[in-house]
Design an enzyme around this catalytic site. Structure first.
Site, PDB file in Angstrom:
ATOM      1  CG  HIS A 140      -2.901   1.332  -3.342  1.00  0.00           C
ATOM      2  ND1 HIS A 140      -3.970   1.603  -2.528  1.00  0.00           N
ATOM      3  CD2 HIS A 140      -2.796   2.384  -4.179  1.00  0.00           C
ATOM      4  CE1 HIS A 140      -4.483   2.774  -2.862  1.00  0.00           C
ATOM      5  NE2 HIS A 140      -3.787   3.275  -3.860  1.00  0.00           N
ATOM      6  CG  ASP A 141      -0.480   4.861  -3.467  1.00  0.00           C
ATOM      7  OD1 ASP A 141       0.333   4.300  -4.225  1.00  0.00           O
ATOM      8  OD2 ASP A 141      -1.444   5.534  -3.887  1.00  0.00           O
ATOM      9  CE  LYS A 188       1.397   7.919  -4.049  1.00  0.00           C
ATOM     10  NZ  LYS A 188       0.108   8.498  -4.509  1.00  0.00           N
ATOM     11  CG  HIS A 204       5.107   5.095  -4.434  1.00  0.00           C
ATOM     12  ND1 HIS A 204       5.055   5.554  -5.724  1.00  0.00           N
ATOM     13  CD2 HIS A 204       3.989   4.342  -4.272  1.00  0.00           C
ATOM     14  CE1 HIS A 204       3.961   5.115  -6.316  1.00  0.00           C
ATOM     15  NE2 HIS A 204       3.286   4.370  -5.463  1.00  0.00           N
ATOM     16  CG  HIS A 224       2.273   2.714  -9.986  1.00  0.00           C
ATOM     17  ND1 HIS A 224       1.350   3.555 -10.567  1.00  0.00           N
ATOM     18  CD2 HIS A 224       2.367   3.094  -8.683  1.00  0.00           C
ATOM     19  CE1 HIS A 224       0.909   4.412  -9.669  1.00  0.00           C
ATOM     20  NE2 HIS A 224       1.496   4.148  -8.514  1.00  0.00           N
ATOM     21  CG  ASP A 280      -4.101   3.306  -7.832  1.00  0.00           C
ATOM     22  OD1 ASP A 280      -4.725   4.014  -7.017  1.00  0.00           O
ATOM     23  OD2 ASP A 280      -2.902   3.496  -8.122  1.00  0.00           O
TER      24      ASP A 280
END
Length: 289
Positions: free
Chosen positions: A146-147, A150, A175, A202, A229
């Site tokens: 999911h990240d 970054k 990101h 997000h 999250d």
């Protein structure tokens, strides 16, 4: 024979051959017994008819059975090889995903336990949503990515101990777009699920998220990811903050039902909160930098 071949069943081929042979003999006997009612046999003598008519039929049945058995055996082997290869590819894909996920987390000075926890949280909500086991497995694996975006954000911004400026926060928010771009051309269903989650995790139910997607515009799996999250972010201690208690995090998520989170997902979270607590306790962070 055809049906047995389609089902890749060797036993069915053998039974079919046996039944066909018995059927041919039975038909010939009936033919002689009821010759006045049915078409008369080709030869008046029973032995001649058996040798000249029935025997060739039986030989043909055995030849067809042998060919069918060979085809079934070969196809079964090929199918098993394909399945083994698919499982190997899936395993390799999972290992690659985990490696990249750990890399993205280590850049922001988080421990690898975060990605393990969110994967397990997603597994809980995926099962509660009624997805089959294969999809739940893909979903929990994809959640670890999911990240991934970054990786494209500087460490100065990721690890800044003080509040981000508006400009820095705008960079941080990007990101999700980086994650979408990084995974856009990756093959495989798992990575395409990961792409959706990376882009939308997000987003908020009321439209106030990073990309201002709202309600049903947000993919359901991304709505699941949002709860997972946030719960983990709230309960995890980091070098710049203390972790909330799980009860405090629970209260916050429930209070945001219909605002930040999909109300249906919040209900699932409430129903399975004990499992979330158990996962968090069993996969606690080993250290904080």
């Amino acid at each position: 024979m055809l049906v047995a071949s389609l089902y890749y069943n060797k036993t069915m081929v053998l039974y079919t051959a046996l039944l066909s042979t018995v059927g041919v003999f039975a038909a010939d006997i009936v033919n002689y017994r009821l010759c006045d009612l049915v078409i008369p046999p080709a030869h008046d003598d029973f032995a001649d008819n058996m040798i000249l008519v029935i025997a060739p039929c039986v030989i043909a049945i055995f030849i067809m059975s042998f060919v069918s058995y060979f085809i079934v055996s070969r196809n079964s082997t090929m199918l098993n090889n394909v399945i083994d290869h698919a499982e190997e590819v899936k395993t390799n894909q999972k290992e690659l995903i985990y490696a990249f996920a750990e890399l993205s987390e280590s850049k922001s000075k988080s421990t690898g336990e975060h990605i393990k926890r969110v994967a397990k949280y997603m597994e809980v909500l995926g099962k509660a949503s009624g997805f089959d086991d294969d999809y739940v497995d893909m979903l929990s694996t994809a959640a670890m990515m999911h990240d991934i975006g970054k990786l494209m954000i500087s460490e100065e911004i990721l690890n800044k101990p003080s509040r981000l400026t508006d400009e820095e926060f705008a960079i941080m928010k990007s990101h999700v777009l980086y994650g979408d771009a990084l995974l856009s051309k990756c093959p495989g269903q798992i990575l395409q699920i990961a792409r959706t989650i990376a882009k939308e995790h997000h987003e908020k139910w009321d439209g106030s998220g990073y990309l201002h997607m709202k309600g049903e515009e947000i993919a359901y799996i991304s709505r699941l990811m949002a709860v997972c999250d946030v719960f983990d972010a709230l309960t995890s201690a980091r070098y710049y903050k203390k972790g909330w208690s799980m009860e405090e995090a629970y209260t916050e998520i429930v209070s945001q039902s219909g605002k930040q989170f999909d109300p249906k997902v919040v209900l699932l979270f409430q129903a399975h909160f004990k499992e979330f607590k158990q996962i968090a306790e069993q996969n606690a962070d080993k250290h904080i930098y």
